[in-house]
Design an enzyme around this catalytic site. Structure first.
Site, PDB file in Angstrom:
ATOM      1  N   ILE A   1       0.829  -1.210   0.000  1.00 42.66           N
ATOM      2  CA  ILE A   1       0.000   0.000   0.000  1.00 42.66           C
ATOM      3  C   ILE A   1       0.863   1.261   0.000  1.00 42.66           C
ATOM      4  O   ILE A   1       0.430   2.326  -0.434  1.00 42.66           O
ATOM      5  CB  ILE A   1      -0.934  -0.024   1.223  1.00 42.66           C
ATOM      6  CG1 ILE A   1      -2.019   1.047   1.103  1.00 42.66           C
ATOM      7  CG2 ILE A   1      -0.152   0.139   2.523  1.00 42.66           C
ATOM      8  CD1 ILE A   1      -3.139   0.885   2.111  1.00 42.66           C
ATOM      9  N   LYS A   2       2.100   1.119   0.487  1.00 41.55           N
ATOM     10  CA  LYS A   2       2.964   2.293   0.636  1.00 41.55           C
ATOM     11  C   LYS A   2       3.437   2.861  -0.695  1.00 41.55           C
ATOM     12  O   LYS A   2       3.994   3.954  -0.729  1.00 41.55           O
ATOM     13  CB  LYS A   2       4.158   1.946   1.520  1.00 41.55           C
ATOM     14  CG  LYS A   2       3.771   1.635   2.945  1.00 41.55           C
ATOM     15  CD  LYS A   2       3.195   2.847   3.637  1.00 41.55           C
ATOM     16  CE  LYS A   2       3.061   2.606   5.120  1.00 41.55           C
ATOM     17  NZ  LYS A   2       2.597   3.791   5.829  1.00 41.55           N
ATOM     18  N   ASP A   3       3.230   2.137  -1.783  1.00 45.59           N
ATOM     19  CA  ASP A   3       3.560   2.703  -3.097  1.00 45.59           C
ATOM     20  C   ASP A   3       2.844   4.034  -3.297  1.00 45.59           C
ATOM     21  O   ASP A   3       3.342   4.938  -3.959  1.00 45.59           O
ATOM     22  CB  ASP A   3       3.117   1.753  -4.211  1.00 45.59           C
ATOM     23  CG  ASP A   3       4.047   0.556  -4.357  1.00 45.59           C
ATOM     24  OD1 ASP A   3       4.951   0.405  -3.515  1.00 45.59           O
ATOM     25  OD2 ASP A   3       3.851  -0.220  -5.313  1.00 45.59           O
TER      26      ASP A   3
END
Lengths: 285, 326
Positions: free
Chosen positions: B51-53
């Protein structure tokens, strides 16, 4: 901060900034994380490593007088200097170094209020990775002032006394889980005791309760509430603080002795690692 | 760039957006309320695996646009990134920084699993491992954040810190991408979003977007029990490190025994074929508890499955007896 019992042992960040590089003022950084100093420090500060420089490397003991003299001398500290200590984690190990400086008789030693975390947060407060040039001195320490230290027998005497006859207040500054005996030491710690629990008669006040979120010490009124009202320490009696290995408790020792102004406060540096391993001593859970 | 044929000029074009959303996959056997559509949003299918993309892309693009990053004669002589991270943000930032020719230094807590630390190095980051869990107590936890801040302050010619804990773009990334994706994928029928709390960027961004669309949508956050061992997540007692968290934006926070993060993740792998990591396991347990209050309820829930289990093999072995070979 001026209403603390001894406000002269604390400096604020703006004072520190104005005194960087002044003759007779020496900054010393002492961190839990021994890498922190190298990454960045106050310009001109030297760094002490608590693991290798502040304790004897063979016996379980504080660094000897001779070693302390070598350490301070190599750091360019003179006996008449004002030493400003600061570090990470609410000045935890800086307070331990403060205790050692006092133990070996250094007159003017102070803590930077808020320590490293507050310094980092200040946009105009300088930090550098440059190596500090040091001119070594011939530092002379006094013999260790053992009145700042509690020993195992002192603590056993407190533990075996009835509440009314107890000779000293006792403060356990570890986490609630260590106090209750749920854990013997925080996860991952190698220095542990044989048994979990606490010394009978000890009041539980985790050390970090004495500081605000920004790392500075809480105001006097809140410290009084915490230690005198809630923990019910009797200001008419001596006080002993302990933790697991004697470092967190030096922070509380500082708060009780210099900010609250309690008389005769001692740090039990043997702490739970020693007490919790002794055969036959009373333990409460 | 063509999302139909999935042919791209470079990896960054694969970053998620309303046109290129991460998949929603419906939960089958493990859904305790059959009338309630429960979906997992598979964030591990983003190009750098989590999700950190989303936040990393928003932050690095912003730094680049503002001229804060500089190419030097070598990667090291320019001005790159330093960031405190439990792994995923670092991996995304490192991969993007490498692709763009910038240096990256990740400062990670010791409890971050070995797989993530190695992945950070593989992605091109210099890694500082910090022991900031030494004696946990209120007001602490400055370790990795403090060290990263020190680099950015003492070596400002070499480093800038995006700072996911304070950077509003970490919230905005979800307002711009995750929220619109969910709205479109559920055709506006979403009733619940289940999230975890780390920097709180996802929770705040989703709350902002979804509640603007429909104030009745519930944002449910899960947190692991105190003293937990779930990398990337925070118990409420640890949330002071993030400036983004605003409890008012959340409808409910469920505290869940952290061991369930691991057992539920395993169950998701074995029952649903979803290779969910431990934070997804914890979020699933939160959703399960909410649905069990009334198994007859109807609605459409989306669980944010932040990353997959591949990075947590050593943690799974540690927490699930019999999984290792010994």
């Amino acid at each position: 901060m001026s209403n603390y019992a001894h406000p002269e042992v604390l400096v604020e960040a703006d004072w520190a900034k104005a005194n960087i590089g002044k003759p007779g003022i020496k900054f010393v950084e002492v961190d839990v994380d021994t890498k922190a100093y190298e990454v960045g420090h106050i310009p001109g500060a030297v760094g002490f490593n608590w693991q290798t420089q502040l304790q004897d490397q063979v016996r379980r003991d504080i660094v000897s007088k001779e070693e302390f003299e070598r350490l301070a001398g190599a750091a360019g500290i003179s006996n008449g200097d004002t030493v400003i200590l600061y570090g990470d984690n609410n000045n935890w190990f800086a307070a331990y170094a403060f205790w050692l400086f006092k133990l070996y008789g250094h007159k003017d030693v102070r803590l930077l209020n808020g320590g490293r975390v507050k310094w980092l947060a200040g946009a105009d407060l300088p930090l550098t990775a440059d190596k500090t040039e040091v001119k070594p001195t011939a530092y002379k320490a006094s013999p260790a002032d053992e009145t700042l230290r509690a020993k195992l027998m002192d603590v056993i005497e407190i533990a075996r006394s009835s509440a009314a006859a107890r000779p000293s207040n006792l403060v356990d500054v570890r986490s609630p889980d260590e106090f209750s005996g749920k854990v013997i030491a925080p996860p991952g710690m190698t220095e542990t005791a044989q048994r979990g629990g606490h010394v009978p008669g000890a009041a539980s006040v985790p050390w970090a309760k004495a500081v605000n979120q920004d790392g500075t010490f809480k105001p006097l009124v809140e410290l009084k509430q915490l230690y005198l009202e809630e923990a019910k320490l009797n200001p008419g009696k001596p006080t002993v603080a302990y933790c697991r290995i004697g470092e967190r408790s030096s922070h509380t020792w500082f708060v009780l002795k210099y900010l609250l102004g309690l008389k005769d406060v001692r740090n039990y540096d043997g702490s739970w690692t020693e007490y919790g391993s002794v055969i036959g001593v009373p333990i409460e859970r | 760039m063509n999302h139909q044929t999935r042919v791209y000029d470079n990896i960054l074009e694969m970053l998620p957006s309303e046109e290129n959303p991460s998949p929603l996959v419906r939960i089958g056997k493990m859904n305790p309320a059959p009338g309630f559509e429960l979906y997992a949003k598979l964030e591990w299918l983003n190009p750098f695996g989590s999700i950190k993309d989303r936040a990393a892309s928003a932050m690095i693009t912003d730094l680049e646009e503002r001229g804060e990053l500089k190419h030097g004669e070598s990667r090291e002589s320019g001005r790159g990134i330093v960031e405190p991270t439990s792994g995923n943000t670092g991996i995304s930032l490192a991969a993007m920084a490498s692709a763009k020719g910038f240096a990256m230094r990740a400062v990670v807590p010791q409890k971050v699993p070995l797989e993530k630390r190695v992945l950070l190095r593989i992605a091109g980051a210099d890694v500082d491992v910090i022991n900031d869990q030494m004696c946990p107590s209120p007001g602490m936890g400055e370790g990795s954040i403090g060290i990263a801040r020190s680099y950015a302050k003492a070596q400002k010619d070499h480093y800038v810190m995006p700072n996911q804990y304070e950077n509003e773009l970490n919230v905005q990334a979800h307002v711009r991408t995750t929220g619109p994706e969910i709205w479109r994928q559920t055709q506006g029928r979403v009733t619940h979003a289940f999230v975890s709390l780390g920097t709180a960027g996802t929770a705040m961004g989703l709350s902002k977007f979804l509640k603007a669309k429909n104030p009745a949508i519930k944002i449910i956050a899960v947190q692991p029990s105190e003293g937990h061992d779930v990398p990337g997540l925070r118990n409420k007692s640890e949330l002071h490190v993030t400036k983004l968290f605003d409890e008012k934006q959340i409808d409910e926070i469920l505290e869940i025994p952290f061991e369930l993060a691991y057992t539920r993740a395993l169950e998701l792998c074995r029952t649903e074929g979803l290779f969910a990591g431990p934070s997804s396991g914890l979020i699933y347990e939160g959703a399960r508890q909410v649905l069990l209050r009334d198994p007859k309820q109807v609605g459409v829930g989306v669980m944010m499955f932040c990353d997959n289990v591949f990075k947590y093999v050593s943690s799974m072995v540690k927490h699930i007896p019999g999984l290792g070979e010994e």
